[in-house]
Design an enzyme around this catalytic site. Structure first.
Site, PDB file in Angstrom:
ATOM      1  N   TYR A   1     -22.837  11.176  -7.462  1.00  0.00           N
ATOM      2  CA  TYR A   1     -22.854  10.874  -6.020  1.00  0.00           C
ATOM      3  C   TYR A   1     -22.098  11.938  -5.212  1.00  0.00           C
ATOM      4  CZ  TYR A   1     -23.809   5.715  -6.441  1.00  0.00           C
ATOM      5  OH  TYR A   1     -24.323   4.477  -6.651  1.00  0.00           O
TER       6      TYR A   1
ATOM      7  N   GLU B   1       0.864  -1.182   0.000  1.00  0.00           N
ATOM      8  CA  GLU B   1       0.000   0.000   0.000  1.00  0.00           C
ATOM      9  C   GLU B   1       0.897   1.226   0.000  1.00  0.00           C
ATOM     10  OE1 GLU B   1      -3.357   0.872  -0.225  1.00  0.00           O
ATOM     11  OE2 GLU B   1      -2.403   2.842  -0.164  1.00  0.00           O
TER      12      GLU B   1
ATOM     13  N   THR C   1      -9.659   4.013  -0.255  1.00  0.00           N
ATOM     14  CA  THR C   1     -10.544   5.171  -0.446  1.00  0.00           C
ATOM     15  C   THR C   1     -11.679   5.171   0.569  1.00  0.00           C
ATOM     16  OG1 THR C   1     -10.037   5.259  -2.794  1.00  0.00           O
ATOM     17  CG2 THR C   1     -12.080   6.311  -2.101  1.00  0.00           C
ATOM     18  N   CYS C   2     -12.345   4.054   0.744  1.00  0.00           N
ATOM     19  CA  CYS C   2     -13.527   4.008   1.606  1.00  0.00           C
ATOM     20  C   CYS C   2     -13.224   4.501   3.019  1.00  0.00           C
ATOM     21  CB  CYS C   2     -14.074   2.577   1.647  1.00  0.00           C
ATOM     22  SG  CYS C   2     -15.339   2.347   2.890  1.00  0.00           S
TER      23      CYS C   2
ATOM     24  N   LYS D   1     -16.712  10.720   4.826  1.00  0.00           N
ATOM     25  CA  LYS D   1     -17.848  11.439   4.215  1.00  0.00           C
ATOM     26  C   LYS D   1     -19.097  11.305   5.079  1.00  0.00           C
ATOM     27  CE  LYS D   1     -20.724   9.514   2.147  1.00  0.00           C
ATOM     28  NZ  LYS D   1     -20.650   8.897   0.832  1.00  0.00           N
TER      29      LYS D   1
ATOM     30  N   GLU E   1     -43.608   1.624   5.634  1.00  0.00           N
ATOM     31  CA  GLU E   1     -44.827   0.827   5.444  1.00  0.00           C
ATOM     32  C   GLU E   1     -45.418   1.030   4.047  1.00  0.00           C
ATOM     33  OE1 GLU E   1     -48.361   1.920   7.916  1.00  0.00           O
ATOM     34  OE2 GLU E   1     -47.079   3.535   8.643  1.00  0.00           O
TER      35      GLU E   1
ATOM     36  N   HIS F   1     -46.271   0.104  11.672  1.00  0.00           N
ATOM     37  CA  HIS F   1     -46.908   1.415  11.713  1.00  0.00           C
ATOM     38  C   HIS F   1     -46.566   2.158  13.010  1.00  0.00           C
ATOM     39  CE1 HIS F   1     -49.977   4.341  10.736  1.00  0.00           C
ATOM     40  NE2 HIS F   1     -50.448   4.245  11.965  1.00  0.00           N
TER      41      HIS F   1
ATOM     42  N   CYS G   1     -16.171   6.842   1.824  1.00  0.00           N
ATOM     43  CA  CYS G   1     -17.435   6.555   2.520  1.00  0.00           C
ATOM     44  C   CYS G   1     -17.420   6.915   4.008  1.00  0.00           C
ATOM     45  CB  CYS G   1     -17.765   5.065   2.427  1.00  0.00           C
ATOM     46  SG  CYS G   1     -17.347   4.297   0.872  1.00  0.00           S
TER      47      CYS G   1
ATOM     48  N   GLU H   1     -23.649  14.780  -2.676  1.00  0.00           N
ATOM     49  CA  GLU H   1     -23.442  14.583  -1.233  1.00  0.00           C
ATOM     50  C   GLU H   1     -22.703  15.769  -0.614  1.00  0.00           C
ATOM     51  OE1 GLU H   1     -23.378   9.686  -1.031  1.00  0.00           O
ATOM     52  OE2 GLU H   1     -21.475  10.734  -1.006  1.00  0.00           O
TER      53      GLU H   1
HETATM   54  P1  NDP Z   1     -20.286   9.969 -10.868  1.00  0.00           P
HETATM   55  O1  NDP Z   1     -19.940   9.101 -12.013  1.00  0.00           O
HETATM   56  O2  NDP Z   1     -21.345   9.565  -9.929  1.00  0.00           O
HETATM   57  O3  NDP Z   1     -20.675  11.406 -11.429  1.00  0.00           O
HETATM   58  C1  NDP Z   1     -19.812  12.117 -12.266  1.00  0.00           C
HETATM   59  C2  NDP Z   1     -20.441  13.449 -12.599  1.00  0.00           C
HETATM   60  O4  NDP Z   1     -19.505  14.228 -13.339  1.00  0.00           O
HETATM   61  C3  NDP Z   1     -21.698  13.310 -13.442  1.00  0.00           C
HETATM   62  O5  NDP Z   1     -22.659  14.227 -13.009  1.00  0.00           O
HETATM   63  C4  NDP Z   1     -21.199  13.649 -14.833  1.00  0.00           C
HETATM   64  O6  NDP Z   1     -22.172  14.244 -15.659  1.00  0.00           O
HETATM   65  C5  NDP Z   1     -20.128  14.691 -14.529  1.00  0.00           C
HETATM   66  N1  NDP Z   1     -19.135  14.741 -15.606  1.00  0.00           N
HETATM   67  C6  NDP Z   1     -18.446  13.720 -16.152  1.00  0.00           C
HETATM   68  N2  NDP Z   1     -17.652  14.163 -17.139  1.00  0.00           N
HETATM   69  C7  NDP Z   1     -17.855  15.487 -17.235  1.00  0.00           C
HETATM   70  C8  NDP Z   1     -17.349  16.504 -18.077  1.00  0.00           C
HETATM   71  N3  NDP Z   1     -16.459  16.228 -19.033  1.00  0.00           N
HETATM   72  N4  NDP Z   1     -17.776  17.761 -17.895  1.00  0.00           N
HETATM   73  C9  NDP Z   1     -18.676  18.053 -16.933  1.00  0.00           C
HETATM   74  N5  NDP Z   1     -19.194  17.136 -16.103  1.00  0.00           N
HETATM   75  C10 NDP Z   1     -18.799  15.862 -16.248  1.00  0.00           C
HETATM   76  O7  NDP Z   1     -18.896  10.241 -10.154  1.00  0.00           O
HETATM   77  P2  NDP Z   1     -18.538  10.816  -8.721  1.00  0.00           P
HETATM   78  O8  NDP Z   1     -17.224  11.489  -8.926  1.00  0.00           O
HETATM   79  O9  NDP Z   1     -19.651  11.592  -8.117  1.00  0.00           O
HETATM   80  O10 NDP Z   1     -18.349   9.496  -7.868  1.00  0.00           O
HETATM   81  C11 NDP Z   1     -17.457   8.485  -8.315  1.00  0.00           C
HETATM   82  C12 NDP Z   1     -17.914   7.118  -7.897  1.00  0.00           C
HETATM   83  O11 NDP Z   1     -17.692   6.959  -6.517  1.00  0.00           O
HETATM   84  C13 NDP Z   1     -19.407   6.864  -8.084  1.00  0.00           C
HETATM   85  O12 NDP Z   1     -19.711   6.412  -9.366  1.00  0.00           O
HETATM   86  C14 NDP Z   1     -19.692   5.832  -7.052  1.00  0.00           C
HETATM   87  O13 NDP Z   1     -19.475   4.568  -7.604  1.00  0.00           O
HETATM   88  C15 NDP Z   1     -18.684   6.119  -5.964  1.00  0.00           C
HETATM   89  N6  NDP Z   1     -19.318   6.797  -4.813  1.00  0.00           N
HETATM   90  C16 NDP Z   1     -20.298   6.168  -4.126  1.00  0.00           C
HETATM   91  C17 NDP Z   1     -20.915   6.783  -3.060  1.00  0.00           C
HETATM   92  C18 NDP Z   1     -22.011   6.094  -2.316  1.00  0.00           C
HETATM   93  O14 NDP Z   1     -22.124   4.879  -2.445  1.00  0.00           O
HETATM   94  N7  NDP Z   1     -22.835   6.805  -1.563  1.00  0.00           N
HETATM   95  C19 NDP Z   1     -20.521   8.119  -2.637  1.00  0.00           C
HETATM   96  C20 NDP Z   1     -19.500   8.701  -3.434  1.00  0.00           C
HETATM   97  C21 NDP Z   1     -18.925   8.050  -4.478  1.00  0.00           C
HETATM   98  P3  NDP Z   1     -23.256  13.363 -16.436  1.00  0.00           P
HETATM   99  O15 NDP Z   1     -24.267  12.974 -15.426  1.00  0.00           O
HETATM  100  O16 NDP Z   1     -23.808  14.285 -17.473  1.00  0.00           O
HETATM  101  O17 NDP Z   1     -22.526  12.205 -17.012  1.00  0.00           O
END
Ligand code: NDP
Length: 458
Positions: A179, A35, A42-43, A51, A443, A438, A48, A183
């Protein structure tokens, strides 16, 4: 396996790598793990876990206000960012320590070093400047924030750096509608920052059910986030006072203390030596694997975000466990990626499992939709205008519930349990046969009677 230094060398001690290393060692394999940053990945270190602490912190602000409707008099509420961060980092340290201890207790040798592939059986430890051989290699290096090549992008931070901000920024610009962007927008709004979220699309959370997307979009606005849609950042520059100026393609410039970019994550494979070992990559540079997480090279496997299948901690853990069973256990095991429940920790949060309405219509043609949006009982006295969404997607021919989508308080907790029913293939009549608890918001899942029909288009 005696010709190699180890039976298994794992690169990356995050959720997937740690689980695979421990499970393999417990099955008798001689295992090492490298590592380059901190055990936990990351988590635990910058995702996660920390966050969720920020999400909890932000929720108190709302709770203080809402308590008045229940008769509480709450004094002036003030938030101290450094106390939160200090406590958060202490807990992250504790958890990272537990991961470390669990690895050692299982007999896994830990190298705090960057590891790179030299060939299909050889790994180079960069700091130690020596090579190690292993019969099997598992790539579990995770992902890293994507960048867009915008002018001045280096003046923005990613979610990784949020946890190391010295002060809570008064004005935050967040780019993205996924996401992380949603968040963190609500975290900072909840803590009292002015937040502008810049999203290129029209409704956040692309890929989620459309009703969930619309619900979260409205709730973001209700919580005070300014959501700029159909907008892109074209340039970021530094102002004389150290703040940032964000130029957008709408023609509007915005000033902020901090700019957070959350535009997706990509496989963290730069310089890993994939070519040297002959490992092929696929979509978005992710390591390409078969259902057993095996790459095109027979002795090299990969799990977790680096494979860009479903980028969630519990999935990486399952893939890691399945790898250990396949390679060092009695039976090959492929993790089933269908019906994985997940949550988005917005406020209120989202819980979702199975197919969206759109996906189900595409896959099965005819589906029945049951849905309700309502003011949760708690909000009748709290004064909050926040609403709850509950939606069932049902395959029409056999009435199997193929998707459940919720947005509202406790949705992530509820969806974990509903996920069992969806994974088990239960039907709408079986949901209906389940007696309600309830008074709860959950529900609604077993009391939705009226089929929703799309409005006539005139
Ligand atoms: P996401 O893939 O969820 O979202 C990326 C965002 O960036 C989208 O809104 C996308 O737009 C936008 N985007 C992508 N390319 C461009 C661009 N060239 N110009 C402008 N906007 C752009 O990624 P995140 O970074 O939010 O999260 C990464 C991953 O981490 C998630 O997919 C998830 O798997 C994980 N995660 C999970 C969480 C949870 O379980 N609660 C919490 C945080 C992260 P568009 O929608 O138009 O494609």
């Amino acid at each position: 396996m005696a010709d190699f230094d180890y039976d298994l060398f794992v690169i990356g001690a995050g959720s997937g790598g740690v689980r695979a290393a421990r499970m393999s060692a417990l099955r008798g394999a001689r295992v090492a793990i490298a590592e380059e940053y901190r055990v936990g990945g990351t988590c635990v270190i910058r995702g996660c876990v920390p966050k969720k602490f920020l999400v909890y912190a932000a929720a108190y602000g709302k709770a203080f206000k809402e308590a008045e409707g229940y008769g509480w008099t709450v004094g002036e509420a003030r938030h101290d960012w450094s106390t939160l961060c200090e406590n958060l980092h202490a807990e992250v340290d504790r958890l990272s320590g537990i991961y470390w201890k669990n690895l050692s207790n299982s007999g896994v040798e830990i190298y705090q070093d960057r590891a790179e592939l030299v060939d299909k059986h050889t790994i180079k430890l960069v700091k130690e400047n020596r090579t190690i051989t292993a019969k099997y290699i598992l790539i579990a290096v995770g992902g890293k924030p994507a960048q867009l090549g915008i002018e001045g992008e280096e003046l923005a931070i990613s979610s990784n750096e949020v946890f190391h901000l010295k002060d809570r920024p008064a004005h935050v610009v967040i780019q993205g509608g996924g996401y992380i962007a949603c968040e963190f927008a609500q975290v900072f709004a909840g803590l009292g920052s002015k937040v502008c979220q810049i999203y290129r699309g029209d409704t956040v959370l692309r890929g989620f059910d459309d009703d969930v997307r619309a619900h979260v979009h409205e709730e973001l606005k209700r919580s005070g986030v300014r959501v700029m849609t159909h907008a892109n950042i074209t340039r970021i520059s530094k102002l004389d006072d150290g703040r940032r100026r964000v130029e957008t393609d709408t023609g509007e410039d915005i000033e902020a203390d901090v700019v957070i970019q959350a535009v997706g994550r990509i496989a963290h494979t730069d310089g890993l030596g994939l070519e040297a070992a002959g490992v092929e990559t696929g979509r978005n540079g992710a390591v390409a694997v078969d259902p057993y997480s095996k790459t095109n090279i027979d002795n090299i496997y990969a799990v977790g975000d680096v494979t860009d299948r479903i980028n969630l901690t519990p999935v990486a853990i399952r893939e890691g466990a399945a790898f250990a069973s396949t390679v060092f256990g009695d039976e090959p095991m492929a993790f089933d990626h269908a019906d994985v429940a997940s949550a988005v920790f917005t406020q209120p949060p989202v819980g979702t499992v199975g197919l969206t309405e759109h996906e189900a219509r595409q896959k099965f043609g005819k589906v029945d939709i049951y849905k309700a949006t309502f003011k949760p009982m708690k909000n009748s006295l709290s004064g909050s205008e926040s609403r709850m969404l509950v939606k069932l997607v049902v395959r029409q021919d056999d009435q199997r519930v193929v998707g459940v989508h919720m947005a509202g308080d406790d949705s992530p907790e509820i969806i974990q349990a509903v996920g069992i029913a969806v994974k088990a293939g239960l039907t709408k009549p079986q949901f209906d046969a389940t007696c309600a608890v309830h008074p709860t918001v959950a529900e609604e899942l077993v009391t939705l009677k009226e089929k929703w029909t799309p409005p006539e288009i005139s």
